[in-house]
Design an enzyme around this catalytic site. Structure first.
Site, PDB file in Angstrom:
ATOM      1  N   CYS A   1       0.802  -1.236   0.000  1.00 58.44           N
ATOM      2  CA  CYS A   1       0.000   0.000   0.000  1.00 58.44           C
ATOM      3  C   CYS A   1       0.832   1.283   0.000  1.00 58.44           C
ATOM      4  O   CYS A   1       0.407   2.286  -0.557  1.00 58.44           O
ATOM      5  CB  CYS A   1      -1.020  -0.005   1.137  1.00 58.44           C
ATOM      6  SG  CYS A   1      -0.330  -0.147   2.784  1.00 58.44           S
TER       7      CYS A   1
ATOM      8  N   CYS B   1      -3.530  -2.582  -0.693  1.00 57.88           N
ATOM      9  CA  CYS B   1      -2.498  -3.525  -0.247  1.00 57.88           C
ATOM     10  C   CYS B   1      -2.184  -4.595  -1.285  1.00 57.88           C
ATOM     11  O   CYS B   1      -1.295  -5.418  -1.084  1.00 57.88           O
ATOM     12  CB  CYS B   1      -2.922  -4.164   1.071  1.00 57.88           C
ATOM     13  SG  CYS B   1      -3.285  -2.927   2.347  1.00 57.88           S
TER      14      CYS B   1
ATOM     15  N   LYS C   1      -6.467  -9.275  10.912  1.00 54.75           N
ATOM     16  CA  LYS C   1      -6.357  -7.822  10.779  1.00 54.75           C
ATOM     17  C   LYS C   1      -7.703  -7.273  10.348  1.00 54.75           C
ATOM     18  O   LYS C   1      -8.235  -7.631   9.294  1.00 54.75           O
ATOM     19  CB  LYS C   1      -5.283  -7.487   9.739  1.00 54.75           C
ATOM     20  CG  LYS C   1      -5.103  -5.993   9.541  1.00 54.75           C
ATOM     21  CD  LYS C   1      -3.925  -5.689   8.641  1.00 54.75           C
ATOM     22  CE  LYS C   1      -3.846  -4.199   8.375  1.00 54.75           C
ATOM     23  NZ  LYS C   1      -2.765  -3.874   7.431  1.00 54.75           N
TER      24      LYS C   1
ATOM     25  N   ARG D   1      -1.861   5.813   8.453  1.00 54.57           N
ATOM     26  CA  ARG D   1      -2.004   6.030   7.011  1.00 54.57           C
ATOM     27  C   ARG D   1      -1.513   7.409   6.620  1.00 54.57           C
ATOM     28  O   ARG D   1      -0.970   7.596   5.534  1.00 54.57           O
ATOM     29  CB  ARG D   1      -3.451   5.825   6.591  1.00 54.57           C
ATOM     30  CG  ARG D   1      -3.802   4.355   6.638  1.00 54.57           C
ATOM     31  CD  ARG D   1      -5.195   4.091   6.156  1.00 54.57           C
ATOM     32  NE  ARG D   1      -5.561   2.717   6.463  1.00 54.57           N
ATOM     33  CZ  ARG D   1      -6.801   2.250   6.384  1.00 54.57           C
ATOM     34  NH1 ARG D   1      -7.781   3.050   6.014  1.00 54.57           N
ATOM     35  NH2 ARG D   1      -7.047   0.991   6.687  1.00 54.57           N
TER      36      ARG D   1
ATOM     37  N   ARG E   1     -10.783  -0.755   2.663  1.00 57.43           N
ATOM     38  CA  ARG E   1     -10.083  -2.043   2.664  1.00 57.43           C
ATOM     39  C   ARG E   1     -10.995  -3.214   3.080  1.00 57.43           C
ATOM     40  O   ARG E   1     -10.518  -4.274   3.440  1.00 57.43           O
ATOM     41  CB  ARG E   1      -8.888  -1.978   3.619  1.00 57.43           C
ATOM     42  CG  ARG E   1      -7.869  -0.882   3.348  1.00 57.43           C
ATOM     43  CD  ARG E   1      -6.482  -1.317   3.772  1.00 57.43           C
ATOM     44  NE  ARG E   1      -5.537  -0.241   4.023  1.00 57.43           N
ATOM     45  CZ  ARG E   1      -4.939   0.499   3.089  1.00 57.43           C
ATOM     46  NH1 ARG E   1      -5.234   0.316   1.816  1.00 57.43           N
ATOM     47  NH2 ARG E   1      -4.068   1.439   3.427  1.00 57.43           N
TER      48      ARG E   1
ATOM     49  N   LYS F   1      -4.744  -7.471  15.233  1.00 59.10           N
ATOM     50  CA  LYS F   1      -4.602  -6.039  15.012  1.00 59.10           C
ATOM     51  C   LYS F   1      -5.931  -5.437  14.636  1.00 59.10           C
ATOM     52  O   LYS F   1      -6.586  -5.999  13.772  1.00 59.10           O
ATOM     53  CB  LYS F   1      -3.593  -5.832  13.881  1.00 59.10           C
ATOM     54  CG  LYS F   1      -3.366  -4.412  13.487  1.00 59.10           C
ATOM     55  CD  LYS F   1      -2.424  -4.349  12.338  1.00 59.10           C
ATOM     56  CE  LYS F   1      -2.321  -2.905  11.923  1.00 59.10           C
ATOM     57  NZ  LYS F   1      -1.865  -2.758  10.592  1.00 59.10           N
TER      58      LYS F   1
ATOM     59  N   SER G   1      -1.740   2.782  15.730  1.00 55.88           N
ATOM     60  CA  SER G   1      -1.458   4.221  15.761  1.00 55.88           C
ATOM     61  C   SER G   1      -2.508   5.055  16.485  1.00 55.88           C
ATOM     62  O   SER G   1      -2.157   5.951  17.256  1.00 55.88           O
ATOM     63  CB  SER G   1      -1.255   4.736  14.334  1.00 55.88           C
ATOM     64  OG  SER G   1      -2.370   4.448  13.516  1.00 55.88           O
TER      65      SER G   1
ATOM     66  N   TYR H   1       4.066   1.746  19.744  1.00 58.37           N
ATOM     67  CA  TYR H   1       4.816   3.000  19.623  1.00 58.37           C
ATOM     68  C   TYR H   1       5.229   3.515  21.001  1.00 58.37           C
ATOM     69  O   TYR H   1       6.000   4.459  21.106  1.00 58.37           O
ATOM     70  CB  TYR H   1       3.965   4.049  18.889  1.00 58.37           C
ATOM     71  CG  TYR H   1       3.493   3.563  17.530  1.00 58.37           C
ATOM     72  CD1 TYR H   1       4.343   3.621  16.429  1.00 58.37           C
ATOM     73  CD2 TYR H   1       2.223   2.994  17.361  1.00 58.37           C
ATOM     74  CE1 TYR H   1       3.936   3.146  15.187  1.00 58.37           C
ATOM     75  CE2 TYR H   1       1.804   2.515  16.127  1.00 58.37           C
ATOM     76  CZ  TYR H   1       2.672   2.590  15.045  1.00 58.37           C
ATOM     77  OH  TYR H   1       2.266   2.101  13.829  1.00 58.37           O
TER      78      TYR H   1
HETATM   79  C1  PBG Z   1      -0.142  -1.604   5.911  1.00 53.71           C
HETATM   80  C2  PBG Z   1      -0.292  -1.426   7.387  1.00 53.71           C
HETATM   81  C3  PBG Z   1      -1.194  -0.614   8.102  1.00 53.71           C
HETATM   82  C4  PBG Z   1      -0.809  -0.703   9.444  1.00 53.71           C
HETATM   83  C5  PBG Z   1       0.260  -1.581   9.504  1.00 53.71           C
HETATM   84  N1  PBG Z   1       0.556  -2.029   8.234  1.00 53.71           N
HETATM   85  C6  PBG Z   1      -2.269   0.261   7.627  1.00 53.71           C
HETATM   86  C7  PBG Z   1      -3.475  -0.314   6.982  1.00 53.71           C
HETATM   87  O1  PBG Z   1      -3.641  -1.517   6.827  1.00 53.71           O
HETATM   88  O2  PBG Z   1      -4.299   0.492   6.554  1.00 53.71           O
HETATM   89  C8  PBG Z   1      -1.442   0.034  10.597  1.00 53.71           C
HETATM   90  C9  PBG Z   1      -0.528   0.314  11.748  1.00 53.71           C
HETATM   91  C10 PBG Z   1      -1.032   1.323  12.721  1.00 53.71           C
HETATM   92  O3  PBG Z   1      -2.140   1.889  12.593  1.00 53.71           O
HETATM   93  O4  PBG Z   1      -0.296   1.586  13.674  1.00 53.71           O
HETATM   94  N2  PBG Z   1      -1.028  -2.457   5.308  1.00 53.71           N
END
Ligand code: PBG
Length: 326
Positions: A120, A128, A193, A203, A215, A246, A272, A311
């Site tokens: 992505c 992705c 996920k 993002r 997504r 996640k 995040s 983080y």
């Molecule tokens: C990439 C990816 C993402 C995250 C980790 N790898 C974003 C998404 O899938 O949109 C999110 C990590 C975070 O929010 O800390 N595919």
């Protein structure tokens, strides 16, 4: 008295410590880092205070600081200078992640280096996988994903972590790695996920928001937990070494469900927006950041996570060191 005195075992810190069921330690933490091609120094990410985009020089300093603090592992996200339909910067030998892996291993060969494997950040659609006629096509994406993982392994990564949610990617990666002799490189699968609003700040940080749509045709519906067991089962069959859940906080029940269903190591990603919410409230003086982070990390361990991508890892390591020094 015909009631139980639960408070007996809470009378002092020493007694509470004796009966404590779960704990986290710095050894359970993985620190996510963003490396940006062509950047000099570092730039703070607006929605993630005290998290940065790093140029390679700054990244090397960061690796040394983390090693000094005893943080055992990092996971790398790349921000390439150039995006194209074939996501070519994702698997380029001198791509930013590949360079960062080599740099990290030069600075500290003992640091566990994990890499996020996804397309992505590397193609203009921000999706992705590969896009054809407005759809994210599964099987064609696998080749690119596997090549990306292979290039990370060739650079020296210890674990590759596919986050794309295409079906069959763990198998494609395992076969490709093995065919090239990387039988010892582990796969940390983002097996479970969810299509979550909690990735918002990431993002922005990774410049990876989808250019159209969302997504939901590949990431999971937040309402489902049996589906999580199906996803995890296939990833294990395909060769995943560690299963990841996640996001983390709103999905502790999913971590628990996986913990009970599988003997496999489990990781959880404290994403995040979970970080941003804590930081924002702490900046306003509305919460005690240190106590809240301690409670969050403990909760992941209680839910059944072996390790945690967060983080907060660097701060948490510093706090632990301060406490030990007292
Ligand atoms: C990439 C990816 C993402 C995250 C980790 N790898 C974003 C998404 O899938 O949109 C999110 C990590 C975070 O929010 O800390 N595919």
């Amino acid at each position: 008295m015909d009631f139980r005195r639960h408070r007996r075992l809470r009378q002092s810190a020493a007694i509470r410590n004796l009966v404590r069921e779960h704990d986290w330690d710095v050894q359970h933490l993985v620190y996510p880092l963003f490396v940006q091609e062509g950047l000099e120094g570092r730039e703070e990410i607006a929605s993630m205070p005290n998290a940065y985009h790093h140029g390679l020089d700054s990244f090397r300093r960061e690796v040394n600081e983390l090693s000094e603090l005893g943080v055992p592992a990092i996971i790398l996200f790349g921000i390439p200078a150039h995006k194209d339909e074939r996501s070519s910067s994702a698997y380029a030998e001198d791509g930013i992640v590949q360079q960062a892996v080599r740099a990290a291993k030069q600075e500290n060969p003992d640091l566990v280096v994990m890499t996020d494997v996804c397309l992505c950040q590397y193609n203009p659609s921000g999706h992705c996988g590969v896009v054809r006629d407005g759809k994210i096509v599964n099987d064609e994406s696998l080749e690119y994903i596997a090549q990306t993982a292979l290039s990370h392994a060739a650079a020296g990564a210890d674990m590759v972590a596919p986050s794309d949610m295409m079906d069959g990617r763990v198998q494609a990666i395992r076969r490709t790695l093995d065919a090239h002799g990387y039988t010892d490189v582990a796969i940390l699968s983002y097996a479970v996920k969810y299509a979550s609003a909690f990735y918002g700040p990431f993002r922005e940080a990774a410049h990876s928001a989808p250019a159209f749509g969302d997504r939901r045709t590949y990431q999971m519906d937040p309402a489902n937990v049996r589906e999580a067991l199906r996803e995890a089962t296939s990833d294990l069959e395909e060769g995943a070494d560690v299963l990841m859940v996640k996001p983390g906080l709103a999905y502790l029940d999913v971590t628990r469900a996986l913990r009970e269903a599988f003997p496999t190591p489990i990781a959880t990603y404290n994403v995040s927006a979970e970080y941003a919410m804590v930081k924002a409230a702490a900046e306003r003086g509305w919460i005690d950041e240190r106590a809240v982070v301690d409670e969050i990390l403990t909760a992941f361990r209680r839910a059944g996570a072996d390790f945690i991508l967060t983080y907060h890892a660097k701060d948490a390591a510093r706090w632990r060191r301060e406490e030990a020094g007292r």
